[in-house]
Design a protein around this motif. Structure first.
Motif, PDB file in Angstrom:
ATOM      1  N   THR A 153      16.942  37.896  39.456  1.00  0.00           N
ATOM      2  CA  THR A 153      17.703  38.832  40.287  1.00  0.00           C
ATOM      3  C   THR A 153      18.561  39.740  39.416  1.00  0.00           C
ATOM      4  OG1 THR A 153      17.742  37.285  42.144  1.00  0.00           O
ATOM      5  CG2 THR A 153      19.399  39.028  42.138  1.00  0.00           C
ATOM      6  N   TRP A 154      19.182  39.167  38.406  1.00  0.00           N
ATOM      7  CA  TRP A 154      19.974  39.981  37.486  1.00  0.00           C
ATOM      8  C   TRP A 154      19.109  41.033  36.794  1.00  0.00           C
ATOM      9  CZ3 TRP A 154      24.967  40.527  37.455  1.00  0.00           C
ATOM     10  CH2 TRP A 154      25.799  39.485  37.876  1.00  0.00           C
ATOM     11  N   LEU A 155      17.922  40.626  36.348  1.00  0.00           N
ATOM     12  CA  LEU A 155      17.060  41.553  35.613  1.00  0.00           C
ATOM     13  C   LEU A 155      16.524  42.666  36.504  1.00  0.00           C
ATOM     14  CD1 LEU A 155      15.090  38.988  33.398  1.00  0.00           C
ATOM     15  CD2 LEU A 155      17.035  40.429  32.742  1.00  0.00           C
ATOM     16  N   LEU A 156      16.443  42.419  37.800  1.00  0.00           N
ATOM     17  CA  LEU A 156      16.047  43.456  38.751  1.00  0.00           C
ATOM     18  C   LEU A 156      17.232  44.346  39.124  1.00  0.00           C
ATOM     19  CD1 LEU A 156      13.679  44.503  40.499  1.00  0.00           C
ATOM     20  CD2 LEU A 156      14.421  42.897  42.282  1.00  0.00           C
ATOM     21  N   LEU A 157      18.409  43.769  39.207  1.00  0.00           N
ATOM     22  CA  LEU A 157      19.599  44.495  39.636  1.00  0.00           C
ATOM     23  C   LEU A 157      20.182  45.377  38.545  1.00  0.00           C
ATOM     24  CD1 LEU A 157      21.998  45.101  41.508  1.00  0.00           C
ATOM     25  CD2 LEU A 157      23.003  42.907  40.795  1.00  0.00           C
ATOM     26  N   ILE A 158      20.205  44.896  37.316  1.00  0.00           N
ATOM     27  CA  ILE A 158      20.899  45.611  36.243  1.00  0.00           C
ATOM     28  C   ILE A 158      20.392  47.045  36.061  1.00  0.00           C
ATOM     29  CG2 ILE A 158      21.163  45.651  33.721  1.00  0.00           C
ATOM     30  CD1 ILE A 158      21.626  42.573  33.924  1.00  0.00           C
ATOM     31  N   PRO A 159      19.073  47.305  36.055  1.00  0.00           N
ATOM     32  CA  PRO A 159      18.647  48.709  35.954  1.00  0.00           C
ATOM     33  C   PRO A 159      19.144  49.585  37.109  1.00  0.00           C
ATOM     34  CG  PRO A 159      16.821  47.257  35.392  1.00  0.00           C
ATOM     35  CD  PRO A 159      17.915  46.395  35.949  1.00  0.00           C
ATOM     36  N   CYS A 160      19.304  49.002  38.297  1.00  0.00           N
ATOM     37  CA  CYS A 160      19.897  49.757  39.413  1.00  0.00           C
ATOM     38  C   CYS A 160      21.296  50.212  39.044  1.00  0.00           C
ATOM     39  CB  CYS A 160      19.964  48.899  40.672  1.00  0.00           C
ATOM     40  SG  CYS A 160      18.411  48.263  41.298  1.00  0.00           S
ATOM     41  N   TRP A 161      22.093  49.308  38.537  1.00  0.00           N
ATOM     42  CA  TRP A 161      23.472  49.652  38.169  1.00  0.00           C
ATOM     43  C   TRP A 161      23.515  50.616  36.993  1.00  0.00           C
ATOM     44  CZ3 TRP A 161      26.108  44.151  38.704  1.00  0.00           C
ATOM     45  CH2 TRP A 161      26.293  43.894  40.064  1.00  0.00           C
ATOM     46  N   TRP A 162      22.576  50.485  36.037  1.00  0.00           N
ATOM     47  CA  TRP A 162      22.476  51.495  34.972  1.00  0.00           C
ATOM     48  C   TRP A 162      22.294  52.885  35.581  1.00  0.00           C
ATOM     49  CZ3 TRP A 162      17.980  49.204  31.533  1.00  0.00           C
ATOM     50  CH2 TRP A 162      18.466  48.117  30.785  1.00  0.00           C
ATOM     51  N   GLY A 163      21.290  52.987  36.473  1.00  0.00           N
ATOM     52  CA  GLY A 163      20.972  54.280  37.057  1.00  0.00           C
ATOM     53  C   GLY A 163      22.131  54.876  37.826  1.00  0.00           C
ATOM     54  N   LEU A 164      22.843  54.038  38.584  1.00  0.00           N
ATOM     55  CA  LEU A 164      23.979  54.524  39.358  1.00  0.00           C
ATOM     56  C   LEU A 164      25.106  54.984  38.441  1.00  0.00           C
ATOM     57  CD1 LEU A 164      25.470  54.954  42.036  1.00  0.00           C
ATOM     58  CD2 LEU A 164      26.137  52.525  41.960  1.00  0.00           C
ATOM     59  N   ALA A 165      25.438  54.172  37.435  1.00  0.00           N
ATOM     60  CA  ALA A 165      26.533  54.527  36.529  1.00  0.00           C
ATOM     61  C   ALA A 165      26.210  55.804  35.752  1.00  0.00           C
ATOM     62  CB  ALA A 165      26.803  53.370  35.560  1.00  0.00           C
ATOM     63  N   LEU A 166      24.975  55.925  35.294  1.00  0.00           N
ATOM     64  CA  LEU A 166      24.603  57.118  34.532  1.00  0.00           C
ATOM     65  C   LEU A 166      24.578  58.358  35.433  1.00  0.00           C
ATOM     66  CD1 LEU A 166      24.080  57.197  31.523  1.00  0.00           C
ATOM     67  CD2 LEU A 166      21.618  57.256  31.979  1.00  0.00           C
ATOM     68  N   ALA A 167      24.192  58.185  36.687  1.00  0.00           N
ATOM     69  CA  ALA A 167      24.221  59.309  37.631  1.00  0.00           C
ATOM     70  C   ALA A 167      25.656  59.782  37.861  1.00  0.00           C
ATOM     71  CB  ALA A 167      23.579  58.896  38.953  1.00  0.00           C
ATOM     72  N   MET A 168      26.582  58.854  37.990  1.00  0.00           N
ATOM     73  CA  MET A 168      27.983  59.242  38.167  1.00  0.00           C
ATOM     74  C   MET A 168      28.520  59.949  36.926  1.00  0.00           C
ATOM     75  SD  MET A 168      29.739  56.147  40.380  1.00  0.00           S
ATOM     76  CE  MET A 168      29.206  54.786  39.337  1.00  0.00           C
ATOM     77  N   ASP A 177      29.308  55.284  46.550  1.00  0.00           N
ATOM     78  CA  ASP A 177      28.646  54.647  45.413  1.00  0.00           C
ATOM     79  C   ASP A 177      28.897  53.140  45.396  1.00  0.00           C
ATOM     80  OD1 ASP A 177      27.540  57.015  44.394  1.00  0.00           O
ATOM     81  OD2 ASP A 177      29.439  57.513  43.407  1.00  0.00           O
ATOM     82  N   ALA A 178      30.039  52.730  45.951  1.00  0.00           N
ATOM     83  CA  ALA A 178      30.315  51.293  46.044  1.00  0.00           C
ATOM     84  C   ALA A 178      29.286  50.625  46.948  1.00  0.00           C
ATOM     85  CB  ALA A 178      31.730  51.056  46.564  1.00  0.00           C
ATOM     86  N   TRP A 179      28.921  51.309  48.046  1.00  0.00           N
ATOM     87  CA  TRP A 179      27.891  50.739  48.921  1.00  0.00           C
ATOM     88  C   TRP A 179      26.524  50.749  48.236  1.00  0.00           C
ATOM     89  CZ3 TRP A 179      26.281  47.442  52.003  1.00  0.00           C
ATOM     90  CH2 TRP A 179      25.009  47.539  52.571  1.00  0.00           C
ATOM     91  N   ILE A 180      26.230  51.800  47.469  1.00  0.00           N
ATOM     92  CA  ILE A 180      24.959  51.823  46.739  1.00  0.00           C
ATOM     93  C   ILE A 180      24.880  50.626  45.800  1.00  0.00           C
ATOM     94  CG2 ILE A 180      23.565  53.086  45.054  1.00  0.00           C
ATOM     95  CD1 ILE A 180      24.684  55.686  46.252  1.00  0.00           C
ATOM     96  N   ALA A 181      25.983  50.346  45.101  1.00  0.00           N
ATOM     97  CA  ALA A 181      26.007  49.207  44.178  1.00  0.00           C
ATOM     98  C   ALA A 181      25.811  47.892  44.919  1.00  0.00           C
ATOM     99  CB  ALA A 181      27.319  49.187  43.400  1.00  0.00           C
ATOM    100  N   LEU A 182      26.507  47.722  46.052  1.00  0.00           N
ATOM    101  CA  LEU A 182      26.372  46.489  46.833  1.00  0.00           C
ATOM    102  C   LEU A 182      25.007  46.395  47.499  1.00  0.00           C
ATOM    103  CD1 LEU A 182      29.907  46.342  48.513  1.00  0.00           C
ATOM    104  CD2 LEU A 182      29.020  44.817  46.728  1.00  0.00           C
ATOM    105  N   GLY A 183      24.526  47.526  48.019  1.00  0.00           N
ATOM    106  CA  GLY A 183      23.212  47.533  48.644  1.00  0.00           C
ATOM    107  C   GLY A 183      22.114  47.194  47.655  1.00  0.00           C
ATOM    108  N   CYS A 184      22.249  47.709  46.441  1.00  0.00           N
ATOM    109  CA  CYS A 184      21.277  47.372  45.393  1.00  0.00           C
ATOM    110  C   CYS A 184      21.320  45.881  45.064  1.00  0.00           C
ATOM    111  CB  CYS A 184      21.548  48.192  44.140  1.00  0.00           C
ATOM    112  SG  CYS A 184      21.016  49.924  44.248  1.00  0.00           S
ATOM    113  N   ALA A 185      22.528  45.300  45.067  1.00  0.00           N
ATOM    114  CA  ALA A 185      22.646  43.871  44.770  1.00  0.00           C
ATOM    115  C   ALA A 185      21.946  43.030  45.833  1.00  0.00           C
ATOM    116  CB  ALA A 185      24.116  43.480  44.666  1.00  0.00           C
ATOM    117  N   ALA A 186      22.223  43.348  47.101  1.00  0.00           N
ATOM    118  CA  ALA A 186      21.567  42.607  48.183  1.00  0.00           C
ATOM    119  C   ALA A 186      20.070  42.861  48.180  1.00  0.00           C
ATOM    120  CB  ALA A 186      22.173  43.019  49.526  1.00  0.00           C
ATOM    121  N   GLY A 187      19.678  44.116  47.973  1.00  0.00           N
ATOM    122  CA  GLY A 187      18.265  44.441  47.944  1.00  0.00           C
ATOM    123  C   GLY A 187      17.536  43.784  46.795  1.00  0.00           C
ATOM    124  N   ALA A 188      18.204  43.695  45.636  1.00  0.00           N
ATOM    125  CA  ALA A 188      17.575  43.045  44.489  1.00  0.00           C
ATOM    126  C   ALA A 188      17.319  41.570  44.780  1.00  0.00           C
ATOM    127  CB  ALA A 188      18.459  43.199  43.244  1.00  0.00           C
TER     128      ALA A 188
END
Length: 325
Positions: free
Chosen positions: A49-64, A74-85
């Protein structure tokens, strides 16, 4: 002794999976009837789950960092990605176990999984997979239309991956395509479009996946050879070390380029330097793994594989720090 109590001779008598984290919450605290389904989802092995989630957070942080406009959504995107991952990793692993049930029964490390060990039927596994995917899709619908489209498209590499080991020596590439899709999706959820930095970041994630999953695959090379499963671990053999160094350089170089492309126009020089320290730190952590690598030591292999949670979180810390500069 009760009939379902594990013994030293049969450590999996309670249904535990052989490579699960010792004392994990699924085997010790989850209601007994849920355990086979949670094991299908690898909830007893959270590293995936971590290995699937971490690239999501990379992408979000780099986009910001790219547009210098972090927002509350963006907080919801981060949480939604965590649940989705968590959900999509579970659905993907369930799909993998359905398609690989015959192979899993022939491999020492995987024969204790719920389907080959008889804890759940294939029909039950299909229903469980569908439920997880449906909930994940409901979360995806809260993102913008472009991200929703990407999320649906991500099913293509997910569906193909379990079959890749049957026709290519590079199934880890297909895993990388699936596991790093979140870098594209989260970037797009923030910006509304795919841009070059997200694509280059995605490629960096694929190189990282080749690194860590080759390490992981070395646990099964003997059994894989007997039943005809292909992998980069079998392909590289004793030359794994030099190949992993190439993947390390690819990961660091591509992530560095993604940072430069993302920050070149809007960010300060200091923010650029701090953000670039992220892939540098990640590279050192990967180099540390290489120094401890022993492809014939299964315990060491799984330890190094699990260490990649920290490997992936390192650049994220620097990306977040750069947001404040």
């Amino acid at each position: 002794m009760q009939e379902n109590e594990a013994t030293p001779e049969d450590p999996n008598a309670d249904g535990q999976v052989s490579d699960a984290v010792a004392g994990n919450w699924v085997d010790t605290r989850a209601p007994e009837w849920t355990r086979p389904y949670l094991r299908l989802s690898r909830a007893d092995r959270p590293i995936g789950t971590w290995l699937l989630l971490i690239p999501c957070w990379w992408g979000l942080a780099l986009a910001m960092l790219h547009d210098q406009s972090p927002r509350w959504e963006d907080a919801w995107i981060a949480l939604g990605c965590a649940a989705g991952a968590w959900l999509m990793r579970g659905a993907g692993c369930t799909w993998n176990d359905i398609t690989d049930r015959d192979f899993d029964g022939a491999v020492e490390r995987t024969r204790s999984r719920p389907i080959p060990s008889g804890q759940v039927t294939v029909r039950q596994a299909v229903a469980w997979m569908g439920l997880q995917a449906l909930i994940a899709f409901c979360i995806l619908l809260t993102f913008n239309i472009q991200a929703i489209g990407l999320g649906v498209l991500s099913l293509v590499p997910v569906l193909i991956y379990p079959f890749a080991k049957r026709f290519t020596w590079w199934p880890q590439v297909f895993l990388g395509l699936a596991f790093n899709w979140g870098a594209l999706l989260a970037w797009t959820a923030h910006t509304g479009r795919i841009e070059a930095p997200a694509v280059v970041l995605y490629m960096a994630g694929i190189a990282w996946t080749l690194f860590y999953d080759t390490i992981y695959a070395h646990q099964d090379t003997e059994d894989d050879a007997l039943i005809g499963i292909k992998s980069t671990a079998r392909l590289f053999g004793e030359k794994t070390g030099p190949w992993l160094r190439r993947f390390l350089m690819g990961t660091v170089g591509l992530m560095g380029l993604a940072v430069i492309f993302a920050l070149l126009d809007e960010a300060s020089i200091l923010a650029m330097v701090v953000a670039l320290a992220g892939p540098w730190a990640m590279g050192w952590h990967m180099a540390w793994q290489l120094r401890g690598l022993d492809i014939h030591d299964s315990a060491k292999l799984i330890q190094l594989f699990r260490a990649n949670r920290d490997t992936g979180l390192l650049p994220l810390l620097f990306f977040i720090a750069a947001l404040f500069l």
